[in-house]
Design an enzyme around this catalytic site. Sequence first.
Site, PDB file in Angstrom:
ATOM      1  N   GLY A   1       0.814  -1.195   0.000  1.00 18.34           N
ATOM      2  CA  GLY A   1       0.000   0.000   0.000  1.00 18.34           C
ATOM      3  C   GLY A   1       0.848   1.246   0.000  1.00 18.34           C
ATOM      4  O   GLY A   1       2.064   1.202   0.172  1.00 18.34           O
TER       5      GLY A   1
ATOM      6  N   SER B   1      -3.200  -8.223   1.410  1.00 16.49           N
ATOM      7  CA  SER B   1      -3.505  -6.990   2.106  1.00 16.49           C
ATOM      8  C   SER B   1      -4.047  -5.932   1.144  1.00 16.49           C
ATOM      9  O   SER B   1      -5.098  -6.111   0.541  1.00 16.49           O
ATOM     10  CB  SER B   1      -2.279  -6.502   2.878  1.00 16.49           C
ATOM     11  N   TYR B   2      -3.316  -4.815   0.991  1.00 19.46           N
ATOM     12  CA  TYR B   2      -3.787  -3.762   0.082  1.00 19.46           C
ATOM     13  C   TYR B   2      -3.838  -4.233  -1.364  1.00 19.46           C
ATOM     14  O   TYR B   2      -4.470  -3.602  -2.220  1.00 19.46           O
ATOM     15  CB  TYR B   2      -2.902  -2.519   0.202  1.00 19.46           C
TER      16      TYR B   2
ATOM     17  N   ASP C   1      -5.292 -13.260  12.018  1.00 18.52           N
ATOM     18  CA  ASP C   1      -5.084 -11.852  11.678  1.00 18.52           C
ATOM     19  C   ASP C   1      -6.250 -11.021  12.186  1.00 18.52           C
ATOM     20  O   ASP C   1      -7.404 -11.287  11.861  1.00 18.52           O
ATOM     21  CB  ASP C   1      -4.965 -11.716  10.154  1.00 18.52           C
TER      22      ASP C   1
ATOM     23  N   HIS D   1      -1.531 -12.125   9.469  1.00 22.07           N
ATOM     24  CA  HIS D   1      -1.763 -11.285   8.293  1.00 22.07           C
ATOM     25  C   HIS D   1      -0.847 -11.652   7.133  1.00 22.07           C
ATOM     26  O   HIS D   1      -1.276 -11.712   5.991  1.00 22.07           O
ATOM     27  CB  HIS D   1      -1.568  -9.819   8.684  1.00 22.07           C
TER      28      HIS D   1
END
Length: 384
Positions: free
Chosen positions: A15, A79-80, A304, A356
């Site tokens: 990100g 994630s992002y 996570d 995560h």
Amino acid sequence: MVEKERDLEFDDWTGPGCSSIGYGEAEELGPFLIQKGKPELKFNNYSWNKASDAYEFLVGWFRRFPQYKSHDFYIAGESYAGHYVPQLAERIFDKNKVVQKEEYISLKGFMIGNALLDDETDQKGMMDYAWDHAVISDRVYYDVKKACNFSQENVAEACHSALDEYFAVYRIIDMYSLYSPICVDTNFSSKSRQRPIIQGIAPKLFSKFAAWHTKPAGYDPCQSYYSEAYFNRPDVQEALHANVTKIPYVWTHCSLCWLVFEGLDVVHSDIIETWGDAPFSMLPTIQKLINGGLRIWVFSGDTDGRLPVTATRYTLRKLGLDEIKEWSPWYQNHEVGGWTIEYDGLMFITVRGAGHQVPTHAPKRSLQLVKHFLANKKLPHAPF
């Protein structure tokens, strides 16, 4: 199809503001990891990243290496990358309809893990996961539920106050891996209060809270400190042709830091804080690509708290897909590796005991996951 005929592009894509070299390459999926105790490299036996992150690069790369044009192409990220991967896949998908043959990319599918997908369900899922895993009290949970409407970007002051109490708990435990220890290595004691931002900006509401920007810890909670020591070695920077302008400060994973001094939060902000180029939901894009026939797998490490399995399940429910095969275990050797549910057009997989950064916590299981994805084989539903 043999292994060499498949190309997988993977980038951690942490990100805006964070380094995929520091996290994805050096701590998860790159060919090398940083050794504990000294800033040296070691081989990563479970590496599975290969390429870069932009359509223009891909077109140029295939032009430079046309021998790979006939290979099936896949993209994966975490994630992002729940935004970046579908967006890049959509770009390739749309361009493939209009480009000439020499620029056609044989995109077959993509895979995303612990992914930021939908602001409303991501935030709602964080709250429910924290309460269900005994992280927050009943009072805090119900205060947030009463004060916050996560379908809206701008919320009342009462919501901010309630969220302050929610995030407070993640100053003492790891949001990214609930059951991992924090780093207590005395070699890093002077740094242990410095926590750089990680994994993007959206959802826009949560990004306003300092605790949202705490860094994740992998199985070894001090791993990020090893990486910072290694990438600040002058000979390493010289070999990478980095810091050629001799900037006066050290390299860190991210450009925004949350510093805690004697209980006081001090946020050093920059332009990254004002990042706004993020859609509220990626579901329309994912639905479009499902309709386009791409193979799509979504996976989630189940410890996570940042983008938890609960949030992803809420998000996928929004798609309203028909269920092909109900919730069932998958196995890594004789152990349950996690759970799967097969929808019409999408496969959802959990990875048991992973935080995560799934490959950091469960390298064998994540490697099995990606191999089955590439081979278009379902994960084993019995011990082997």
